[in-house]
Design a protein around this motif. Sequence first.
Motif, PDB file in Angstrom:
ATOM      1  N   UNK A  24       1.748   3.316 -14.596  1.00  8.02           N
ATOM      2  CA  UNK A  24       2.401   3.253 -13.283  1.00  8.02           C
ATOM      3  C   UNK A  24       1.329   3.137 -12.203  1.00  8.02           C
ATOM      4  N   UNK A  25       1.457   2.127 -11.330  1.00 10.32           N
ATOM      5  CA  UNK A  25       0.447   1.905 -10.304  1.00 10.32           C
ATOM      6  C   UNK A  25       0.518   2.989  -9.247  1.00 10.32           C
ATOM      7  N   UNK A  26      -0.596   3.177  -8.555  1.00  8.14           N
ATOM      8  CA  UNK A  26      -0.653   4.185  -7.508  1.00  8.14           C
ATOM      9  C   UNK A  26       0.262   3.779  -6.363  1.00  8.14           C
ATOM     10  N   UNK A  27       0.968   4.736  -5.774  1.00  9.36           N
ATOM     11  CA  UNK A  27       1.785   4.413  -4.610  1.00  9.36           C
ATOM     12  C   UNK A  27       0.893   4.045  -3.435  1.00  9.36           C
ATOM     13  N   UNK A  28       1.382   3.153  -2.590  1.00  7.96           N
ATOM     14  CA  UNK A  28       0.600   2.720  -1.435  1.00  7.96           C
ATOM     15  C   UNK A  28       1.280   3.152  -0.146  1.00  7.96           C
ATOM     16  N   UNK A  29       0.458   3.419   0.862  1.00 12.73           N
ATOM     17  CA  UNK A  29       0.988   3.825   2.165  1.00 12.73           C
ATOM     18  C   UNK A  29       0.147   3.172   3.247  1.00 12.73           C
ATOM     19  N   UNK A  30       0.814   2.751   4.298  1.00 10.09           N
ATOM     20  CA  UNK A  30       0.145   2.273   5.501  1.00 10.09           C
ATOM     21  C   UNK A  30       0.354   3.321   6.584  1.00 10.09           C
ATOM     22  N   UNK A  31      -0.744   3.863   7.109  1.00  8.15           N
ATOM     23  CA  UNK A  31      -0.676   4.824   8.201  1.00  8.15           C
ATOM     24  C   UNK A  31      -1.020   4.071   9.478  1.00  8.15           C
ATOM     25  N   UNK A  32      -0.007   3.828  10.295  1.00 10.45           N
ATOM     26  CA  UNK A  32      -0.175   3.079  11.537  1.00 10.45           C
ATOM     27  C   UNK A  32      -0.477   4.055  12.665  1.00 10.45           C
ATOM     28  N   UNK A  33      -1.699   3.969  13.184  1.00 11.35           N
ATOM     29  CA  UNK A  33      -2.160   4.963  14.145  1.00 11.35           C
ATOM     30  C   UNK A  33      -2.888   6.064  13.406  1.00 11.35           C
ATOM     31  N   UNK A  34      -3.925   5.699  12.684  1.00 10.79           N
ATOM     32  CA  UNK A  34      -4.597   6.632  11.767  1.00 10.79           C
ATOM     33  C   UNK A  34      -5.700   7.376  12.516  1.00 10.79           C
ATOM     34  N   UNK A  35      -5.264   8.269  13.427  1.00 12.64           N
ATOM     35  CA  UNK A  35      -6.192   9.088  14.186  1.00 12.64           C
ATOM     36  C   UNK A  35      -6.442  10.410  13.510  1.00 12.64           C
ATOM     37  N   UNK A  36      -6.376  11.506  14.258  1.00 11.45           N
ATOM     38  CA  UNK A  36      -6.693  12.823  13.709  1.00 11.45           C
ATOM     39  C   UNK A  36      -5.728  13.220  12.603  1.00 11.45           C
ATOM     40  N   UNK A  37      -4.449  13.351  12.921  1.00 16.35           N
ATOM     41  CA  UNK A  37      -3.474  13.758  11.898  1.00 16.35           C
ATOM     42  C   UNK A  37      -3.364  12.694  10.819  1.00 16.35           C
ATOM     43  N   UNK A  38      -3.366  11.425  11.216  1.00 13.86           N
ATOM     44  CA  UNK A  38      -3.283  10.354  10.225  1.00 13.86           C
ATOM     45  C   UNK A  38      -4.443  10.364   9.258  1.00 13.86           C
ATOM     46  N   UNK A  39      -5.644  10.652   9.758  1.00 15.39           N
ATOM     47  CA  UNK A  39      -6.817  10.710   8.880  1.00 15.39           C
ATOM     48  C   UNK A  39      -6.744  11.908   7.941  1.00 15.39           C
ATOM     49  N   UNK A  40      -6.229  13.025   8.434  1.00  9.59           N
ATOM     50  CA  UNK A  40      -6.044  14.191   7.561  1.00  9.59           C
ATOM     51  C   UNK A  40      -5.019  13.886   6.476  1.00  9.59           C
ATOM     52  N   UNK A  41      -3.959  13.184   6.858  1.00 10.89           N
ATOM     53  CA  UNK A  41      -2.966  12.757   5.872  1.00 10.89           C
ATOM     54  C   UNK A  41      -3.599  11.821   4.851  1.00 10.89           C
TER      55      UNK A  41
END
Length: 285
Positions: free
Chosen positions: A1-18
């Motif tokens: 099973x391939x790894x799930x992919x996510x696009x974080x739009x606005x990858x600032x402080x919280x986005x980078x932690x995510x």
Amino acid sequence: MSAPSVLIAGCGDVGSRLATQLLAAGWEVHGLRRDISRLPKGVIGVAGDLFDKECPATWPIGAVDYVVYCAAATVHDEAGYRAAYVQGLEHVLEWLSDYGQEPSRLLFVSSSSVYGQKNGEWVDETSPTQASGYSGQVMLEAEQVALKSGIPASVVRLTGIYGPGREWLLTQVRQGYRVVVDPPLYANRIHADDAAGLLAFLLEADRQGAALDNYYIGVDDEPAALADVVDWLRGYLGVTEWAEDASVRRTGSKRCSNARTKALGWKPTYPSFREGYAAVLEAKS
């Protein structure tokens, strides 16, 4: 099973932690921001501007399983908020459509400013949204864009985020910050790592087949009177002086509940301001 992919739009402080948390869990993470050199190691950079209608040249071409819209306004007026939260989201939705991408879910990061309650009431996801200011009103507009996008969507209304680099209250307390004691001015908080952790938790829950609600509040276990928080911080920091200025009082006072997220199985790492601020201060010592 391939790894799930996510696009974080606005990858600032919280986005980078995510992003960091998802990378550790084996996800493929794309991060969209103007300066991709500031993305965490391992994130696939998407250099772009959410305010620009032009699709970024490095937009991912393949399938995108999830999208997290996690923007922050750079101009704090109504036009700035609308550009960041409404128009920026509309741009991302257009880019997804242009590439024929159909994510399994969109998480839109909103704010508890959509609630205008002022008398210490308990607030949950079913409470009336009574935003009086432009920030809450624009957020409500953006939430509807997400929920009516045609993509399964959940709105995450984060409360006051604090943590490393978000230390305004600590600075104020060191300067002798005064607040009104009676009636209590309730405030709601979530540590930046817990804000990211909640988003990661919801993504994983959806991936595992859980039925997600339209709305979630991101808050710790203990909304607290601001005077109590200040008193605890004064003791922890050893502050004995008070500022000469008269006591200050902000508008708004409510207590946000995290019962819905707790029922789904989420638990904050920092259940109250005590654990969270202690971690921030210990890291600096």
